[in-house]
Scaffold this motif. Sequence first.
Motif, PDB file in Angstrom:
ATOM      1  N   ALA A  72       0.842  -1.193   0.000  1.00  0.00           N
ATOM      2  CA  ALA A  72       0.000   0.000   0.000  1.00  0.00           C
ATOM      3  C   ALA A  72       0.877   1.243   0.000  1.00  0.00           C
ATOM      4  N   GLN A  73       0.229   2.388  -0.103  1.00  0.00           N
ATOM      5  CA  GLN A  73       0.954   3.646  -0.088  1.00  0.00           C
ATOM      6  C   GLN A  73       1.415   4.002   1.316  1.00  0.00           C
ATOM      7  N   ASP A  74       0.608   3.664   2.303  1.00  0.00           N
ATOM      8  CA  ASP A  74       0.905   3.955   3.699  1.00  0.00           C
ATOM      9  C   ASP A  74       1.232   2.649   4.418  1.00  0.00           C
ATOM     10  N   LEU A  75       2.209   2.678   5.304  1.00  0.00           N
ATOM     11  CA  LEU A  75       2.608   1.463   6.016  1.00  0.00           C
ATOM     12  C   LEU A  75       1.491   0.955   6.920  1.00  0.00           C
ATOM     13  N   TYR A  76       0.791   1.855   7.574  1.00  0.00           N
ATOM     14  CA  TYR A  76      -0.305   1.449   8.450  1.00  0.00           C
ATOM     15  C   TYR A  76      -1.448   0.820   7.654  1.00  0.00           C
ATOM     16  N   ALA A  77      -1.713   1.326   6.463  1.00  0.00           N
ATOM     17  CA  ALA A  77      -2.735   0.725   5.601  1.00  0.00           C
ATOM     18  C   ALA A  77      -2.306  -0.664   5.143  1.00  0.00           C
ATOM     19  N   ALA A  78      -1.017  -0.820   4.852  1.00  0.00           N
ATOM     20  CA  ALA A  78      -0.505  -2.130   4.455  1.00  0.00           C
ATOM     21  C   ALA A  78      -0.642  -3.128   5.604  1.00  0.00           C
ATOM     22  N   ILE A  79      -0.379  -2.681   6.826  1.00  0.00           N
ATOM     23  CA  ILE A  79      -0.517  -3.564   7.996  1.00  0.00           C
ATOM     24  C   ILE A  79      -1.983  -3.938   8.200  1.00  0.00           C
ATOM     25  N   ASP A  80      -2.896  -2.969   8.022  1.00  0.00           N
ATOM     26  CA  ASP A  80      -4.325  -3.251   8.191  1.00  0.00           C
ATOM     27  C   ASP A  80      -4.813  -4.296   7.197  1.00  0.00           C
ATOM     28  N   THR A  81      -4.470  -4.143   5.925  1.00  0.00           N
ATOM     29  CA  THR A  81      -4.913  -5.130   4.936  1.00  0.00           C
ATOM     30  C   THR A  81      -4.227  -6.472   5.151  1.00  0.00           C
ATOM     31  N   LEU A  82      -2.995  -6.429   5.623  1.00  0.00           N
ATOM     32  CA  LEU A  82      -2.276  -7.665   5.936  1.00  0.00           C
ATOM     33  C   LEU A  82      -2.997  -8.449   7.025  1.00  0.00           C
ATOM     34  N   ILE A  83      -3.383  -7.780   8.084  1.00  0.00           N
ATOM     35  CA  ILE A  83      -4.068  -8.452   9.188  1.00  0.00           C
ATOM     36  C   ILE A  83      -5.448  -8.945   8.754  1.00  0.00           C
ATOM     37  N   ASP A  84      -6.144  -8.188   7.900  1.00  0.00           N
ATOM     38  CA  ASP A  84      -7.432  -8.651   7.386  1.00  0.00           C
ATOM     39  C   ASP A  84      -7.276  -9.952   6.598  1.00  0.00           C
ATOM     40  N   LYS A  85      -6.286  -9.995   5.712  1.00  0.00           N
ATOM     41  CA  LYS A  85      -6.041 -11.214   4.927  1.00  0.00           C
ATOM     42  C   LYS A  85      -5.645 -12.374   5.835  1.00  0.00           C
ATOM     43  N   LEU A  86      -4.789 -12.096   6.792  1.00  0.00           N
ATOM     44  CA  LEU A  86      -4.325 -13.136   7.710  1.00  0.00           C
ATOM     45  C   LEU A  86      -5.480 -13.677   8.544  1.00  0.00           C
ATOM     46  N   ASP A  87      -6.340 -12.790   9.006  1.00  0.00           N
ATOM     47  CA  ASP A  87      -7.481 -13.209   9.822  1.00  0.00           C
ATOM     48  C   ASP A  87      -8.399 -14.129   9.028  1.00  0.00           C
ATOM     49  N   ARG A  88      -8.633 -13.804   7.760  1.00  0.00           N
ATOM     50  CA  ARG A  88      -9.479 -14.672   6.923  1.00  0.00           C
ATOM     51  C   ARG A  88      -8.855 -16.049   6.752  1.00  0.00           C
ATOM     52  N   GLN A  89      -7.543 -16.105   6.524  1.00  0.00           N
ATOM     53  CA  GLN A  89      -6.895 -17.402   6.332  1.00  0.00           C
ATOM     54  C   GLN A  89      -6.869 -18.217   7.617  1.00  0.00           C
ATOM     55  N   VAL A  90      -6.655 -17.555   8.747  1.00  0.00           N
ATOM     56  CA  VAL A  90      -6.633 -18.275  10.023  1.00  0.00           C
ATOM     57  C   VAL A  90      -8.022 -18.810  10.346  1.00  0.00           C
ATOM     58  N   MET A  91      -9.061 -18.010  10.101  1.00  0.00           N
ATOM     59  CA  MET A  91     -10.428 -18.481  10.346  1.00  0.00           C
ATOM     60  C   MET A  91     -10.773 -19.659   9.417  1.00  0.00           C
ATOM     61  N   LYS A  92     -10.317 -19.604   8.182  1.00  0.00           N
ATOM     62  CA  LYS A  92     -10.557 -20.705   7.241  1.00  0.00           C
ATOM     63  C   LYS A  92      -9.862 -21.976   7.726  1.00  0.00           C
ATOM     64  N   HIS A  93      -8.633 -21.848   8.210  1.00  0.00           N
ATOM     65  CA  HIS A  93      -7.909 -23.005   8.741  1.00  0.00           C
ATOM     66  C   HIS A  93      -8.609 -23.551   9.986  1.00  0.00           C
ATOM     67  N   LYS A  94      -9.076 -22.679  10.845  1.00  0.00           N
ATOM     68  CA  LYS A  94      -9.764 -23.101  12.062  1.00  0.00           C
ATOM     69  C   LYS A  94     -11.047 -23.852  11.712  1.00  0.00           C
ATOM     70  N   ASP A  95     -11.796 -23.349  10.729  1.00  0.00           N
ATOM     71  CA  ASP A  95     -13.021 -24.032  10.308  1.00  0.00           C
ATOM     72  C   ASP A  95     -12.716 -25.409   9.731  1.00  0.00           C
ATOM     73  N   LYS A  96     -11.644 -25.511   8.952  1.00  0.00           N
ATOM     74  CA  LYS A  96     -11.282 -26.805   8.383  1.00  0.00           C
ATOM     75  C   LYS A  96     -10.908 -27.801   9.472  1.00  0.00           C
ATOM     76  N   VAL A  97     -10.162 -27.346  10.454  1.00  0.00           N
ATOM     77  CA  VAL A  97      -9.747 -28.227  11.544  1.00  0.00           C
ATOM     78  C   VAL A  97     -10.957 -28.682  12.350  1.00  0.00           C
TER      79      VAL A  97
END
Length: 118
Positions: A72-97
């Motif tokens: 992203a253009q801003d580091l804080y925005a990049a961190i926010d989208t990073l955590i959003d993507k990570l949260d979705r993947q972790v929730m998907k893994h948790k549901d699969k388990v």
Amino acid sequence: MNLTISGHHIDVTPAIREYVQNKLERVKRHFDHLIDVSVILSVDNLTEKEKRQKAEINLRMSGKTVFVESVAQDLYAAIDTLIDKLDRQVMKHKDKVQNHNHETIKHLAESENPASAA
């Protein structure tokens, strides 16, 4: 959980470190079996002036390793989208388990019912 925050071509200030730690609390709230978290924050010299700030995370949990990156253009925005993507993947893994364990019990119960009814 081991947390490593490093920067490439950027100094990781205490404010940025605290911001990343606060954002990771959301992920730990959903799934607390995290072993190791490695966050890399960097500034790229790209021709696109809009997207120079890059955030990457490599998260090891029991049974899986997740890698996510965000630009992203801003580091804080990049961190926010990073955590959003990570949260979705972790929730998907948790549901699969969780669903994997429950599906075997369901299939065993369904296979016993037709045999007893016939």
